[in-house]
Write a protein that holds these residues in place. Structure first.
Motif, mmCIF file in Angstrom:
data_model
loop_
_atom_site.group_PDB
_atom_site.id
_atom_site.type_symbol
_atom_site.label_atom_id
_atom_site.label_comp_id
_atom_site.label_asym_id
_atom_site.label_seq_id
_atom_site.Cartn_x
_atom_site.Cartn_y
_atom_site.Cartn_z
ATOM 1 N N MET A 70 85.641 96.224 94.502
ATOM 2 C CA MET A 70 86.637 95.471 93.948
ATOM 3 C C MET A 70 85.375 94.135 93.776
ATOM 4 O O MET A 70 84.871 93.711 94.676
ATOM 5 C CB MET A 70 87.546 94.994 95.145
ATOM 6 N N ILE A 71 86.190 93.399 92.649
ATOM 7 C CA ILE A 71 85.253 92.297 92.329
ATOM 8 C C ILE A 71 86.280 90.995 92.296
ATOM 9 O O ILE A 71 87.441 91.400 91.975
ATOM 10 C CB ILE A 71 84.752 92.468 91.021
ATOM 11 N N GLN A 72 85.794 89.790 92.498
ATOM 12 C CA GLN A 72 86.531 88.704 92.483
ATOM 13 C C GLN A 72 86.516 88.011 91.220
ATOM 14 O O GLN A 72 85.384 87.648 90.930
ATOM 15 C CB GLN A 72 86.625 87.803 93.922
ATOM 16 N N LEU A 73 87.472 87.591 90.550
ATOM 17 C CA LEU A 73 87.447 87.085 89.124
ATOM 18 C C LEU A 73 88.620 85.686 89.377
ATOM 19 O O LEU A 73 89.329 85.605 90.214
ATOM 20 C CB LEU A 73 87.784 87.873 88.086
ATOM 21 N N THR A 74 88.294 85.060 88.293
ATOM 22 C CA THR A 74 89.218 83.733 88.098
ATOM 23 C C THR A 74 89.749 83.524 86.790
ATOM 24 O O THR A 74 89.363 83.852 85.560
ATOM 25 C CB THR A 74 88.096 82.444 88.166
ATOM 26 N N ASP A 134 76.962 98.724 95.794
ATOM 27 C CA ASP A 134 77.440 98.533 96.956
ATOM 28 C C ASP A 134 78.323 100.046 97.526
ATOM 29 O O ASP A 134 77.943 100.340 98.503
ATOM 30 C CB ASP A 134 78.417 97.452 97.177
ATOM 31 N N ILE A 135 78.845 100.660 96.578
ATOM 32 C CA ILE A 135 79.595 101.750 97.035
ATOM 33 C C ILE A 135 78.945 102.966 96.696
ATOM 34 O O ILE A 135 79.438 104.139 97.011
ATOM 35 C CB ILE A 135 81.152 101.768 96.345
ATOM 36 N N VAL A 140 80.335 93.965 88.390
ATOM 37 C CA VAL A 140 80.504 95.367 88.549
ATOM 38 C C VAL A 140 79.490 96.235 88.784
ATOM 39 O O VAL A 140 79.595 96.959 89.611
ATOM 40 C CB VAL A 140 80.965 95.756 87.016
ATOM 41 N N THR A 141 78.362 95.958 88.365
ATOM 42 C CA THR A 141 77.016 96.395 88.609
ATOM 43 C C THR A 141 76.695 96.360 90.180
ATOM 44 O O THR A 141 76.530 97.383 90.754
ATOM 45 C CB THR A 141 75.932 96.101 87.966
ATOM 46 N N ARG A 189 73.888 105.337 92.417
ATOM 47 C CA ARG A 189 72.864 106.401 93.148
ATOM 48 C C ARG A 189 73.366 107.849 93.001
ATOM 49 O O ARG A 189 72.539 108.664 92.385
ATOM 50 C CB ARG A 189 72.673 106.160 94.551
ATOM 51 N N VAL A 190 74.457 108.009 92.917
ATOM 52 C CA VAL A 190 75.366 109.414 92.720
ATOM 53 C C VAL A 190 75.091 109.932 91.261
ATOM 54 O O VAL A 190 74.735 110.709 90.868
ATOM 55 C CB VAL A 190 76.710 109.170 93.125
#
Length: 72
Positions: free
Chosen positions: A1-5, A57-58, A51-52, A62-63
């Protein structure tokens, strides 16, 4: 999840996996997989960075990298 404005300074959290495309014309417009469009204050480059980092983070990057190596 990303925080945007939003343009009205309201912040919100977006599931980055739902993003289909990001465009700057001149405001940053995010098109979601369902066709909904969101206009945000952050630059296109900033959204891509967020997003990157989220994918890192998740563990998605890597997968995907490991899957690509397995196909070689």
């Amino acid at each position: 999840m990303i925080q945007l404005t939003r343009l009205n300074d309201e912040t919100f959290t977006l599931n980055a996996c739902m993003i289909e495309q990001i465009q700057s014309h001149p405001d940053t417009t995010i098109t979601l997989l369902n066709g909904k469009k969101l206009v945000v204050k952050e630059s296109e480059a900033k959204v891509v960075d967020l997003v990157t980092y989220y994918y890192r983070d998740i563990g998605v990057q890597r997968v995907l990298k490991e899957a690509g190596e397995a196909n070689e």
